[in-house]
Design a protein around this motif. Structure first.
Motif, mmCIF file in Angstrom:
data_model
loop_
_atom_site.group_PDB
_atom_site.id
_atom_site.type_symbol
_atom_site.label_atom_id
_atom_site.label_comp_id
_atom_site.label_asym_id
_atom_site.label_seq_id
_atom_site.Cartn_x
_atom_site.Cartn_y
_atom_site.Cartn_z
ATOM 1 N N GLU A 72 -4.828 1.699 0.775
ATOM 2 C CA GLU A 72 -3.897 1.310 -0.542
ATOM 3 C C GLU A 72 -3.127 0.360 0.279
ATOM 4 N N SER A 77 -2.295 -0.922 -5.871
ATOM 5 C CA SER A 77 -1.105 -1.474 -6.673
ATOM 6 C C SER A 77 -0.409 -0.060 -6.824
ATOM 7 N N TRP A 82 0.674 1.389 -0.600
ATOM 8 C CA TRP A 82 1.326 0.333 -1.360
ATOM 9 C C TRP A 82 2.831 0.419 -1.347
#
Length: 138
Positions: A72, A77, A82
């Motif tokens: 991630e 995203s 993230w």
């Protein structure tokens, strides 16, 4: 994908090493009693491999979390990896620490679930203790 590859190789090689290490005398004894290859697999090989399979899965739990976060972090995203990357770019330390705390809780819950499954799958194995005192004499 990254975390599944990490877990697969840990579990596969752990299981493969134990399948090769099953006691040949035990297999010969079971075959002598007339069991088929499938019965030898289910009654001898698989029960002797369960501790090693669970050991590989236990090592794979941490690797899977790390693989998911790194995956991630590199190209997603959404997700906790993230979120950590995004929060660090804006110096939001509280968000980074809360994501790490959530990952800690996820890891602890995975470990608890694995411990419950291990207790159920290995209920045939006697309990071992490192206690050196003789409690039955008391």
């Amino acid at each position: 994908m990254l975390s599944s590859l990490l877990v697969f190789y840990l579990v596969f090689f752990s299981t493969y090493a134990d399948v090769k290490g099953v006691d040949n005398n035990l297999i010969a004894s079971v075959k002598l009693m007339g069991d088929t290859k499938l019965q030898v697999l289910y009654k001898v090989t698989l029960p002797s491999c369960v501790p090693w399979i669970l050991s590989g899965i236990r090592g794979g739990l941490g690797a899977s979390l790390i693989g998911a976060i790194v995956g991630e972090y590199m190209g997603a995203s959404a997700g906790l990896g993230w979120m950590i990357s995004y929060a660090t770019s804006f110096f939001k330390i509280q968000r980074v620490m809360s994501c790490i705390f959530i990952l800690l809780l996820i890891g602890i819950s995975f470990n608890f679930c694995l411990k419950v499954a291990e207790g159920w799958l290995l209920r045939w194995r006697p309990n071992a203790s490192l206690n050196t005192t003789n409690e039955e004499a008391i």
